[in-house]
Design a protein around this motif. Structure first.
Motif, PDB file in Angstrom:
ATOM      1  N   PRO A  23       0.790  -1.046   0.133  1.00  0.00           N
ATOM      2  CA  PRO A  23      -0.154  -0.201   0.170  1.00  0.00           C
ATOM      3  C   PRO A  23       0.653   1.288  -0.028  1.00  0.00           C
ATOM      4  O   PRO A  23       0.492   2.232  -0.673  1.00  0.00           O
ATOM      5  N   PHE A  24       1.890   1.018   0.648  1.00  0.00           N
ATOM      6  CA  PHE A  24       2.680   2.334   0.857  1.00  0.00           C
ATOM      7  C   PHE A  24       3.326   2.881  -0.795  1.00  0.00           C
ATOM      8  O   PHE A  24       3.291   4.031  -1.225  1.00  0.00           O
ATOM      9  N   LEU A  25       3.714   1.771  -1.403  1.00  0.00           N
ATOM     10  CA  LEU A  25       4.206   2.033  -2.713  1.00  0.00           C
ATOM     11  C   LEU A  25       3.139   2.559  -3.575  1.00  0.00           C
ATOM     12  O   LEU A  25       3.245   3.429  -4.536  1.00  0.00           O
ATOM     13  N   ARG A  26       1.963   1.958  -3.377  1.00  0.00           N
ATOM     14  CA  ARG A  26       0.998   2.317  -4.399  1.00  0.00           C
ATOM     15  C   ARG A  26       0.596   3.988  -3.808  1.00  0.00           C
ATOM     16  O   ARG A  26       0.271   4.788  -4.950  1.00  0.00           O
ATOM     17  N   PHE A  27       0.620   4.287  -2.682  1.00  0.00           N
ATOM     18  CA  PHE A  27       0.535   5.647  -2.185  1.00  0.00           C
ATOM     19  C   PHE A  27       1.403   6.786  -2.943  1.00  0.00           C
ATOM     20  O   PHE A  27       1.326   7.766  -3.457  1.00  0.00           O
ATOM     21  N   LEU A  28       2.772   6.000  -2.886  1.00  0.00           N
ATOM     22  CA  LEU A  28       3.804   6.885  -3.507  1.00  0.00           C
ATOM     23  C   LEU A  28       3.601   7.203  -4.930  1.00  0.00           C
ATOM     24  O   LEU A  28       4.030   8.292  -5.430  1.00  0.00           O
ATOM     25  N   HIS A  29       3.263   5.929  -5.705  1.00  0.00           N
ATOM     26  CA  HIS A  29       2.732   6.200  -7.147  1.00  0.00           C
ATOM     27  C   HIS A  29       1.842   7.168  -7.403  1.00  0.00           C
ATOM     28  O   HIS A  29       1.775   8.079  -8.329  1.00  0.00           O
ATOM     29  N   LEU A  30       0.656   7.179  -6.681  1.00  0.00           N
ATOM     30  CA  LEU A  30      -0.267   8.231  -6.666  1.00  0.00           C
ATOM     31  C   LEU A  30       0.146   9.459  -6.321  1.00  0.00           C
ATOM     32  O   LEU A  30      -0.280  10.285  -6.962  1.00  0.00           O
ATOM     33  N   TRP A  31       0.971   9.778  -5.388  1.00  0.00           N
ATOM     34  CA  TRP A  31       1.537  11.023  -4.891  1.00  0.00           C
ATOM     35  C   TRP A  31       2.247  11.318  -6.107  1.00  0.00           C
ATOM     36  O   TRP A  31       2.005  12.615  -6.421  1.00  0.00           O
ATOM     37  N   ASN A  32       3.211  10.751  -6.660  1.00  0.00           N
ATOM     38  CA  ASN A  32       4.032  11.346  -7.813  1.00  0.00           C
ATOM     39  C   ASN A  32       3.198  11.540  -9.213  1.00  0.00           C
ATOM     40  O   ASN A  32       3.449  12.719  -9.709  1.00  0.00           O
ATOM     41  N   GLY A  33       2.084  10.600  -9.316  1.00  0.00           N
ATOM     42  CA  GLY A  33       1.391  11.127 -10.623  1.00  0.00           C
ATOM     43  C   GLY A  33       0.604  12.429 -10.498  1.00  0.00           C
ATOM     44  O   GLY A  33       0.472  13.187 -11.161  1.00  0.00           O
ATOM     45  N   LEU A  34       0.086  12.334  -9.173  1.00  0.00           N
ATOM     46  CA  LEU A  34      -0.813  13.724  -9.021  1.00  0.00           C
ATOM     47  C   LEU A  34       0.145  15.025  -9.132  1.00  0.00           C
ATOM     48  O   LEU A  34      -0.478  15.953  -9.207  1.00  0.00           O
ATOM     49  N   SER A  35       1.234  14.744  -8.375  1.00  0.00           N
ATOM     50  CA  SER A  35       2.185  15.785  -8.538  1.00  0.00           C
ATOM     51  C   SER A  35       2.531  16.532  -9.941  1.00  0.00           C
ATOM     52  O   SER A  35       2.552  17.284 -10.302  1.00  0.00           O
ATOM     53  N   VAL A  36       2.808  15.214 -10.784  1.00  0.00           N
ATOM     54  CA  VAL A  36       3.304  15.562 -12.147  1.00  0.00           C
ATOM     55  C   VAL A  36       1.903  16.237 -12.776  1.00  0.00           C
ATOM     56  O   VAL A  36       1.894  17.263 -13.664  1.00  0.00           O
ATOM     57  N   PHE A  37       0.657  15.814 -12.437  1.00  0.00           N
ATOM     58  CA  PHE A  37      -0.572  16.110 -12.999  1.00  0.00           C
ATOM     59  C   PHE A  37      -0.409  17.754 -12.777  1.00  0.00           C
ATOM     60  O   PHE A  37      -1.035  18.585 -13.224  1.00  0.00           O
ATOM     61  N   SER A  38      -0.691  17.593 -11.410  1.00  0.00           N
ATOM     62  CA  SER A  38      -0.805  19.383 -10.807  1.00  0.00           C
ATOM     63  C   SER A  38       0.301  20.196 -11.333  1.00  0.00           C
ATOM     64  O   SER A  38       0.137  21.519 -11.800  1.00  0.00           O
ATOM     65  N   LEU A  39       1.438  19.702 -11.460  1.00  0.00           N
ATOM     66  CA  LEU A  39       2.515  20.667 -12.425  1.00  0.00           C
ATOM     67  C   LEU A  39       2.320  20.976 -13.800  1.00  0.00           C
ATOM     68  O   LEU A  39       2.386  22.115 -13.900  1.00  0.00           O
ATOM     69  N   ILE A  40       1.710  20.207 -14.521  1.00  0.00           N
ATOM     70  CA  ILE A  40       1.195  20.248 -15.738  1.00  0.00           C
ATOM     71  C   ILE A  40       0.064  21.437 -15.821  1.00  0.00           C
ATOM     72  O   ILE A  40      -0.196  22.374 -16.430  1.00  0.00           O
ATOM     73  N   LEU A  41      -0.747  20.995 -14.879  1.00  0.00           N
ATOM     74  CA  LEU A  41      -1.947  22.071 -14.660  1.00  0.00           C
ATOM     75  C   LEU A  41      -1.629  23.371 -14.239  1.00  0.00           C
ATOM     76  O   LEU A  41      -2.371  24.098 -14.941  1.00  0.00           O
ATOM     77  N   THR A  42      -0.801  23.698 -13.447  1.00  0.00           N
ATOM     78  CA  THR A  42      -0.376  25.029 -13.185  1.00  0.00           C
ATOM     79  C   THR A  42       0.281  25.724 -14.286  1.00  0.00           C
ATOM     80  O   THR A  42      -0.059  26.938 -14.573  1.00  0.00           O
ATOM     81  N   VAL A  43       1.118  25.029 -15.124  1.00  0.00           N
ATOM     82  CA  VAL A  43       1.661  25.662 -16.394  1.00  0.00           C
ATOM     83  C   VAL A  43       0.426  26.053 -17.450  1.00  0.00           C
ATOM     84  O   VAL A  43       0.671  26.953 -17.821  1.00  0.00           O
ATOM     85  N   LEU A  44      -0.652  25.071 -17.400  1.00  0.00           N
ATOM     86  CA  LEU A  44      -1.587  25.504 -18.431  1.00  0.00           C
ATOM     87  C   LEU A  44      -2.427  26.307 -17.772  1.00  0.00           C
ATOM     88  O   LEU A  44      -3.042  27.569 -18.452  1.00  0.00           O
TER      89      LEU A  44
END
Length: 87
Positions: A23-44
Protein backbone atom coordinates in the motif's frame (compact mmCIF):
# COMPACT_ATOMS: atom_id res chain seq x y z
CA UNK A 1 -5.85 -16.94 -3.86
CA UNK A 2 -6.85 -18.22 -7.22
CA UNK A 3 -5.11 -21.20 -8.70
CA UNK A 4 -5.18 -22.01 -12.35
CA UNK A 5 -3.73 -25.10 -13.90
CA UNK A 6 -2.37 -25.22 -17.41
CA UNK A 7 -1.06 -28.26 -19.22
CA UNK A 8 1.99 -27.43 -21.29
CA UNK A 9 3.97 -30.19 -22.97
CA UNK A 10 2.79 -32.81 -20.50
CA UNK A 11 3.66 -30.61 -17.50
CA UNK A 12 1.18 -29.09 -15.09
CA UNK A 13 1.92 -25.48 -14.27
CA UNK A 14 0.13 -23.93 -11.30
CA UNK A 15 -0.22 -20.15 -11.24
CA UNK A 16 -0.90 -18.24 -8.04
CA UNK A 17 -1.97 -14.62 -7.88
CA UNK A 18 0.19 -12.57 -5.55
CA UNK A 19 0.14 -8.87 -4.77
CA UNK A 20 3.51 -7.38 -5.62
CA UNK A 21 2.98 -3.77 -4.59
CA UNK A 22 2.39 -2.83 -0.97
CA UNK A 23 0.00 0.00 0.00
CA UNK A 24 2.80 2.49 0.71
CA UNK A 25 4.24 2.00 -2.76
CA UNK A 26 0.81 2.47 -4.30
CA UNK A 27 0.46 5.70 -2.30
CA UNK A 28 3.85 6.93 -3.52
CA UNK A 29 2.93 6.24 -7.13
CA UNK A 30 -0.36 8.09 -6.65
CA UNK A 31 1.48 10.99 -4.97
CA UNK A 32 4.01 11.29 -7.78
CA UNK A 33 1.37 10.98 -10.49
CA UNK A 34 -0.81 13.66 -8.94
CA UNK A 35 2.24 15.89 -8.50
CA UNK A 36 3.15 15.63 -12.18
CA UNK A 37 -0.48 16.23 -13.19
CA UNK A 38 -0.68 19.28 -10.88
CA UNK A 39 2.57 20.70 -12.27
CA UNK A 40 1.21 20.44 -15.79
CA UNK A 41 -2.07 21.99 -14.68
CA UNK A 42 -0.34 24.99 -13.08
CA UNK A 43 1.60 25.61 -16.31
CA UNK A 44 -1.61 25.48 -18.33
CA UNK A 45 -3.44 27.78 -15.91
CA UNK A 46 -0.75 30.43 -16.14
CA UNK A 47 -2.32 31.86 -19.30
CA UNK A 48 -5.69 32.32 -17.59
CA UNK A 49 -4.32 33.81 -14.37
CA UNK A 50 -2.25 36.60 -15.97
CA UNK A 51 -5.22 38.99 -15.95
CA UNK A 52 -5.40 39.01 -12.13
CA UNK A 53 -2.96 41.01 -10.01
CA UNK A 54 -0.35 38.76 -8.35
CA UNK A 55 -1.95 35.76 -10.05
CA UNK A 56 1.25 34.64 -11.70
CA UNK A 57 3.20 35.01 -8.47
CA UNK A 58 0.72 32.93 -6.52
CA UNK A 59 0.61 30.28 -9.24
CA UNK A 60 4.42 30.19 -9.37
CA UNK A 61 4.55 29.67 -5.61
CA UNK A 62 2.00 26.82 -5.85
CA UNK A 63 3.98 25.32 -8.75
CA UNK A 64 7.16 25.48 -6.65
CA UNK A 65 5.56 23.75 -3.66
CA UNK A 66 4.15 21.01 -5.88
CA UNK A 67 7.63 20.58 -7.36
CA UNK A 68 9.03 20.15 -3.85
CA UNK A 69 6.38 17.53 -3.10
CA UNK A 70 7.39 15.64 -6.26
CA UNK A 71 11.04 15.68 -5.17
CA UNK A 72 10.01 14.31 -1.77
CA UNK A 73 7.92 11.61 -3.46
CA UNK A 74 10.76 10.55 -5.75
CA UNK A 75 13.23 10.55 -2.86
CA UNK A 76 10.84 8.46 -0.74
CA UNK A 77 10.37 6.05 -3.64
CA UNK A 78 14.12 5.59 -3.98
CA UNK A 79 14.49 4.97 -0.24
CA UNK A 80 11.54 2.57 -0.25
CA UNK A 81 13.09 0.70 -3.15
CA UNK A 82 16.09 -0.06 -0.92
CA UNK A 83 14.44 -0.67 2.47
CA UNK A 84 10.96 -1.80 1.40
CA UNK A 85 9.72 -5.37 1.24
CA UNK A 86 11.06 -7.72 -1.39
CA UNK A 87 8.77 -9.89 -3.49
Amino acid sequence: MEKENYVQEEKIITLKSKKVYDPFLRFLHLWNGLSVFSLILTVLLKGFIKQYPNGSDILFRIHTYIGYSLVVGIFARCIWGVVGPHH
